[in-house]
Design a protein around this motif. Structure first.
Motif, PDB file in Angstrom:
ATOM      1  N   ILE A  63     -83.423 -56.700 -47.018  1.00  0.00           N
ATOM      2  CA  ILE A  63     -82.480 -57.843 -46.570  1.00  0.00           C
ATOM      3  C   ILE A  63     -81.814 -57.402 -45.357  1.00  0.00           C
ATOM      4  N   GLY A  64     -81.963 -56.346 -44.545  1.00  0.00           N
ATOM      5  CA  GLY A  64     -81.637 -55.926 -43.551  1.00  0.00           C
ATOM      6  C   GLY A  64     -82.152 -54.704 -42.707  1.00  0.00           C
ATOM      7  N   PHE A  65     -81.721 -54.282 -41.640  1.00  0.00           N
ATOM      8  CA  PHE A  65     -82.601 -53.359 -40.837  1.00  0.00           C
ATOM      9  C   PHE A  65     -81.917 -52.472 -39.733  1.00  0.00           C
ATOM     10  N   ARG A 115     -78.385 -54.673 -39.132  1.00  0.00           N
ATOM     11  CA  ARG A 115     -78.405 -56.264 -39.276  1.00  0.00           C
ATOM     12  C   ARG A 115     -78.824 -56.689 -40.502  1.00  0.00           C
ATOM     13  N   TRP A 116     -78.026 -57.882 -40.980  1.00  0.00           N
ATOM     14  CA  TRP A 116     -78.374 -58.416 -42.227  1.00  0.00           C
ATOM     15  C   TRP A 116     -79.065 -59.760 -42.182  1.00  0.00           C
ATOM     16  N   CYS A 117     -79.739 -59.995 -42.920  1.00  0.00           N
ATOM     17  CA  CYS A 117     -80.386 -61.527 -43.099  1.00  0.00           C
ATOM     18  C   CYS A 117     -79.055 -62.297 -43.824  1.00  0.00           C
ATOM     19  N   SER A 150     -86.391 -65.015 -44.172  1.00  0.00           N
ATOM     20  CA  SER A 150     -86.909 -65.998 -45.113  1.00  0.00           C
ATOM     21  C   SER A 150     -86.281 -67.396 -44.995  1.00  0.00           C
ATOM     22  N   ASN A 151     -84.986 -67.311 -44.383  1.00  0.00           N
ATOM     23  CA  ASN A 151     -84.487 -68.830 -43.915  1.00  0.00           C
ATOM     24  C   ASN A 151     -84.458 -69.141 -42.542  1.00  0.00           C
ATOM     25  N   GLY A 152     -85.225 -68.484 -41.622  1.00  0.00           N
ATOM     26  CA  GLY A 152     -85.568 -68.931 -40.440  1.00  0.00           C
ATOM     27  C   GLY A 152     -84.713 -68.067 -39.354  1.00  0.00           C
ATOM     28  N   VAL A 153     -83.808 -67.284 -39.875  1.00  0.00           N
ATOM     29  CA  VAL A 153     -82.842 -66.618 -38.874  1.00  0.00           C
ATOM     30  C   VAL A 153     -83.729 -65.364 -38.114  1.00  0.00           C
ATOM     31  N   LEU A 154     -83.482 -65.247 -36.873  1.00  0.00           N
ATOM     32  CA  LEU A 154     -84.305 -63.961 -36.030  1.00  0.00           C
ATOM     33  C   LEU A 154     -82.858 -62.977 -35.760  1.00  0.00           C
ATOM     34  N   MET A 155     -83.650 -62.062 -35.864  1.00  0.00           N
ATOM     35  CA  MET A 155     -82.739 -60.624 -35.800  1.00  0.00           C
ATOM     36  C   MET A 155     -83.340 -59.718 -34.811  1.00  0.00           C
TER      37      MET A 155
END
Length: 206
Positions: A63-65, A115-117, A150-155
């Motif tokens: 869920i984050g990296f 950074r978290w989704c 998975s919800n489309g957010v780019l990080m």
């Protein structure tokens, strides 16, 4: 208490309760977890070997990296740029423990912030930024990574200066990223060009 203060306080409490976990490196403990597919890109660096598989625990997903980056040292310095990628696994099935997975990691640089989704998202696809082979100049191989949730957010974290991004990997089919395997060049010694992380692939789980 003013309305804004109440909202800020409640948000702080929710954030703390969600991420006030004891963070532990999985270190290959869950490597036997069954995965449904592997996603990769085709622009990885030339050097190094595929290292060990590192997986989130069962029913847990990335869920984050954060990234481990050696900053550019200037002309004449042997730079390695991207040295590692650390994934943070969702803690729902692990009580007060949040596991991290990173496979093998290079020796140079510092870890970035996490950074978290958002909105219950999980990592689902990626791009890898890689410098192509340099005949005369210093080689750095992988310089950065970009994820799509998975919800489309780019990080994306601030990474190295060199190279270009690949096309997007295929998204995890009916699932989310749950593991990682890195291709690393080990330290080559003094006066020999080092590149550290050259490529990465991710495992998807339902």
């Amino acid at each position: 208490m003013q309305p804004f203060s109440v909202v800020f306080f409640l948000a702080s409490v929710c954030f703390a309760s969600a991420f006030d976990k004891r963070i532990v490196r999985a270190n290959g403990i869950f490597a036997s977890r069954t995965n449904v597919s592997v996603i990769s890109v085709n622009n990885g660096g030339l050097w190094g070997y595929w290292t060990w598989v590192d997986m989130c625990p069962e029913h847990s997903y990335a869920i984050g990296f954060s990234i481990k980056l050696e900053e550019y040292g200037g002309v004449g310095v042997d730079d390695t740029s991207l040295n590692g990628i650390r994934l943070f696994c969702s803690p729902e099935q692990t009580r007060n423990v949040m596991y991290t997975v990173e496979s093998d990691t290079g020796d140079f640089g510092e870890w970035s912030k996490i950074r978290w989704c958002p909105q219950d998202g999980a990592l689902n696809a990626f791009q890898l930024k890689v410098e192509p082979y340099q005949v005369v100049n210093d080689n750095t191989a992988a310089n950065n990574i970009k994820f799509r949730c998975s919800n489309g957010v780019l990080m994306e974290e601030v990474g190295g200066l060199f190279g270009d991004y690949s096309e997007w990997s295929k998204p995890c089919p009916n699932g989310k990223i749950c593991g990682i395997q890195t291709k690393q060049e080990s330290y080559q010694g003094i006066m020999i060009d080092d590149t550290s992380l050259n490529d990465v692939r991710f495992f998807c789980c339902n």
